[in-house]
Design an enzyme around this catalytic site. Sequence first.
Site, PDB file in Angstrom:
ATOM      1  N   THR A 166      53.163 -13.739  89.351  1.00 30.65           N
ATOM      2  CA  THR A 166      52.508 -14.764  90.180  1.00 30.65           C
ATOM      3  C   THR A 166      53.391 -16.008  90.315  1.00 30.65           C
ATOM      4  OG1 THR A 166      51.433 -15.772  88.273  1.00 30.65           O
ATOM      5  CG2 THR A 166      50.177 -14.073  89.446  1.00 30.65           C
ATOM      6  N   GLY A 167      54.604 -15.946  89.782  1.00 31.78           N
ATOM      7  CA  GLY A 167      55.436 -17.145  89.730  1.00 31.78           C
ATOM      8  C   GLY A 167      56.263 -17.385  90.983  1.00 31.78           C
ATOM      9  N   PRO A 208      39.306 -21.126  84.569  1.00 30.36           N
ATOM     10  CA  PRO A 208      39.087 -22.394  85.278  1.00 30.36           C
ATOM     11  C   PRO A 208      40.376 -23.185  85.490  1.00 30.36           C
ATOM     12  CG  PRO A 208      37.740 -22.240  83.261  1.00 30.36           C
ATOM     13  CD  PRO A 208      38.560 -21.001  83.325  1.00 30.36           C
ATOM     14  N   PRO A 245      44.832 -22.865  92.173  1.00 27.90           N
ATOM     15  CA  PRO A 245      44.343 -22.163  93.370  1.00 27.90           C
ATOM     16  C   PRO A 245      45.405 -21.269  94.015  1.00 27.90           C
ATOM     17  CG  PRO A 245      43.725 -24.489  93.439  1.00 27.90           C
ATOM     18  CD  PRO A 245      44.585 -24.314  92.222  1.00 27.90           C
ATOM     19  N   SER A 292      64.219 -11.983  82.551  1.00 27.72           N
ATOM     20  CA  SER A 292      64.149 -13.159  83.423  1.00 27.72           C
ATOM     21  C   SER A 292      65.431 -13.981  83.341  1.00 27.72           C
ATOM     22  CB  SER A 292      62.940 -14.019  83.043  1.00 27.72           C
ATOM     23  OG  SER A 292      62.769 -15.034  83.998  1.00 27.72           O
ATOM     24  N   LYS A 351      68.557 -17.375  77.191  1.00 30.09           N
ATOM     25  CA  LYS A 351      68.556 -16.170  78.042  1.00 30.09           C
ATOM     26  C   LYS A 351      69.547 -15.132  77.509  1.00 30.09           C
ATOM     27  CE  LYS A 351      66.808 -18.273  82.259  1.00 30.09           C
ATOM     28  NZ  LYS A 351      66.845 -18.286  83.730  1.00 30.09           N
ATOM     29  N   ASN A 359      72.167 -16.253  91.189  1.00 29.10           N
ATOM     30  CA  ASN A 359      72.668 -17.568  91.627  1.00 29.10           C
ATOM     31  C   ASN A 359      71.512 -18.454  92.090  1.00 29.10           C
ATOM     32  OD1 ASN A 359      75.407 -17.174  90.882  1.00 29.10           O
ATOM     33  ND2 ASN A 359      75.523 -15.671  92.524  1.00 29.10           N
TER      34      ASN A 359
END
Length: 320
Positions: free
Chosen positions: A16-17, A43, A47, A115, A137, A157
């Site tokens: 979702t990023g 909550p 959004p 990632s 990383k 990059n």
Amino acid sequence: MAREAEPSRILIFGGTGYIGKHIARASVAFGHPTCIYARPAGPRTKPLNLDLRREFRSTGIRIIEGELDEHEKIVTALKQVDIVISALAYPQVPDQLKIIDAIVAAGNIKRFVPSDFGCEEDKITPLPPFEEFLEKKRKIRRATEAAGIPFTFVATNCLAAYFINVLLHPHSPHDEIVVYGDGEANAVLNYEEDVGKYTIKVANDPRACNRVVSYRPKPSIISQHQLISLWEEKTGRSFKRVYVPEEDLVKLSQTLPPPENIPVSILHSIFVKGDLMSYEIDDDDLEVSRMYPEMQLTTIDQLLNIFLTDPPEPARAAFG
Ligand code: NDP
């Protein structure tokens, strides 16, 4: 039909990023049964994140809700897929050790893409705050190798829309544009949608197994001066170029408190030192535009046209 002929099943962490959503969209667009592993919506879920989850469900992406420390849940999810891509935010980079443990426990994963989504961290040595960022990383790369997990490490990059927003500020009215260093160093700006597509391609590509892949297409190589001039042509405006000398960035990297010292160190590495172009890619190296010459990529010129009509929202990566 033999299992090999079927599209691989892909699980994405951080789907979702900022960059993860492009990877998830590309995965489903290429016909892969796709799921994302995401924190349970609640909550405090933004959004935009909820909108994405709705979009994903409507396109057939399955959402498995869970936390990163739910080992058994992750192992169960992994057993249903072939490929794992992590696009977790930087603060969650060390948490990928939990994904590695789960991949080892599951025992069936054919490829893991951790990632990275930035510079080729095994080839550059930037200022200390960025160096520490990269070291986290690198630890994940080394742990992946040590665990014997088939991997692909991606040096994507700069994400182009992200950095065009940083450099040109197309959203805010202004007459000045800041130039870091002398503005001549070449950087590499790849459009986020293309990074999503290339990442799905390399994750599935036998040539990229246990290899680093660089995303350095020629049309993505550009200096700050060239970028500003192109933007001036497009907008019909002329911007005053305000220079931030190298010494100022170095000083800021030493005086700003963490994590604010990281972004200035990144700007120094990319736009002053030209780290992204500081090493050769030779015939034995893997580079996406050579691997997939058929893929139409979005040039910087085309991306600036998008910025004129429907500018991508500015984003700020999490650094701490
Ligand atoms: P985001 O900040 O957009 O976060 C990605 C996802 O991580 C979120 O959607 C969320 O997924 C998950 N996440 C966030 N916080 C937590 C938490 N506390 N616990 C568990 N999961 C969490 O990431 P980016 O897309 O900005 O960064 C992804 C990678 O891309 C990083 O390695 C970063 O360094 C790199 N990057 C590179 C850029 C470049 O130009 N080269 C620019 C920006 C980032 P959910 O809500 O679904 O659980």
